[in-house]
Design an enzyme around this catalytic site. Structure first.
Site, PDB file in Angstrom:
ATOM      1  N   ASP A  12       0.862  -1.174   0.000  1.00 11.54           N
ATOM      2  CA  ASP A  12       0.000   0.000   0.000  1.00 11.54           C
ATOM      3  C   ASP A  12       0.908   1.238   0.000  1.00 11.54           C
ATOM      4  OD1 ASP A  12      -2.381   1.599   0.415  1.00 11.54           O
ATOM      5  OD2 ASP A  12      -1.758   1.764   2.512  1.00 11.54           O
ATOM      6  N   ASP A  14      -0.282   5.122   1.003  1.00  8.91           N
ATOM      7  CA  ASP A  14      -0.557   6.064   2.091  1.00  8.91           C
ATOM      8  C   ASP A  14      -0.655   5.341   3.433  1.00  8.91           C
ATOM      9  OD1 ASP A  14      -0.831   8.631   0.683  1.00  8.91           O
ATOM     10  OD2 ASP A  14      -2.488   7.631  -0.342  1.00  8.91           O
TER      11      ASP A  14
END
Length: 219
Positions: A12, A14
């Site tokens: 991922d 953020d």
């Protein structure tokens, strides 16, 4: 029992590679203040495409054009580079040195991916694949993004390692068949990440690099 190396590293963006959630939350807070709307539980946005939230979750935005609402939110996000999560740059470089296929699977758009990698002192060529909000029909917690990453990398999801900071992201990776999903506790507590299906929870990314290139055993 069979032996296998990590087939792919699925990261991922953020809250996982960069500690950008404070910037996004500030943008939402400024947006809601400008609208004179009550600030909802901002956790509903974490790990998800904002368009999906505005289109499906009830709130003061109900009935409005989700894209127009998102455009207003983005205008309020501070124009700052995100801070790296500890171990982020080292993990990406470890994937390159061990020839572990590496994908970023994010609910953000391409420009933010490039800016975030730049904040790590890296370029787009440091990863093999980027799957953004524009590449999928359904965002997290739907598994489409992680499944697409594994498909394009030619990687067995059951032998992949994913890293996520949100329950939505963890559920997405698990639903795509990834068995080892590491929770990164930058924005959510360990209990919430474990409840979503994380195999382990760490404060940052430093414990992940030693996993790459290692042969593990699974049924």
């Amino acid at each position: 029992m069979t032996s296998t190396r990590v087939s792919a590293l699925l990261l991922d963006l953020d809250g996982t590679l960069v500690d950008s959630e404070p910037l996004h939350r500030r943008g939402y807070e400024l947006f809601f203040a400008a609208k004179d709307w009550d600030v909802p539980d901002l956790d509903m946005f974490t790990g998800r495409r904002a368009l999906d939230v505005f289109a499906t979750e009830p709130g003061p935005w109900t009935g409005l054009d989700p894209q127009a609402v998102l455009d207003e939110v983005l205008a309020h996000v501070p124009d700052e580079d995100p801070a790296p999560v500890l171990g982020a740059r080292e993990l990406v470089l470890a994937a390159r040195s061990t020839r572990t296929p590496l994908a970023i699977v994010t609910s953000a758009g391409p420009p933010w991916v490039e800016r975030s990698l730049t904040s790590l002192g890296l370029g787009l060529d440091s990863v093999d694949l980027v799957v953004t909000a524009l590449d999928v029909v359904a965002g997290k917690p739907d598994p489409e993004g992680f499944a697409l990453a594994c498909e394009r990398l030619g990687a067995d999801p059951t032998a992949a390692v994913a890293a996520e900071d949100s329950p939505a992201g963890i559920r997405a990776a698990r639903a795509a068949g990834v068995r080892r999903v590491m929770g990164i506790a930058t924005t959510h507590g360990a209990d919430a990440l474990l409840a979503a299906g994380a195999a382990e929870v760490h404060a940052d990314l430093r414990p992940l690099a030693p996993l790459l290139g290692r042969v593990s055993r699974r049924p």
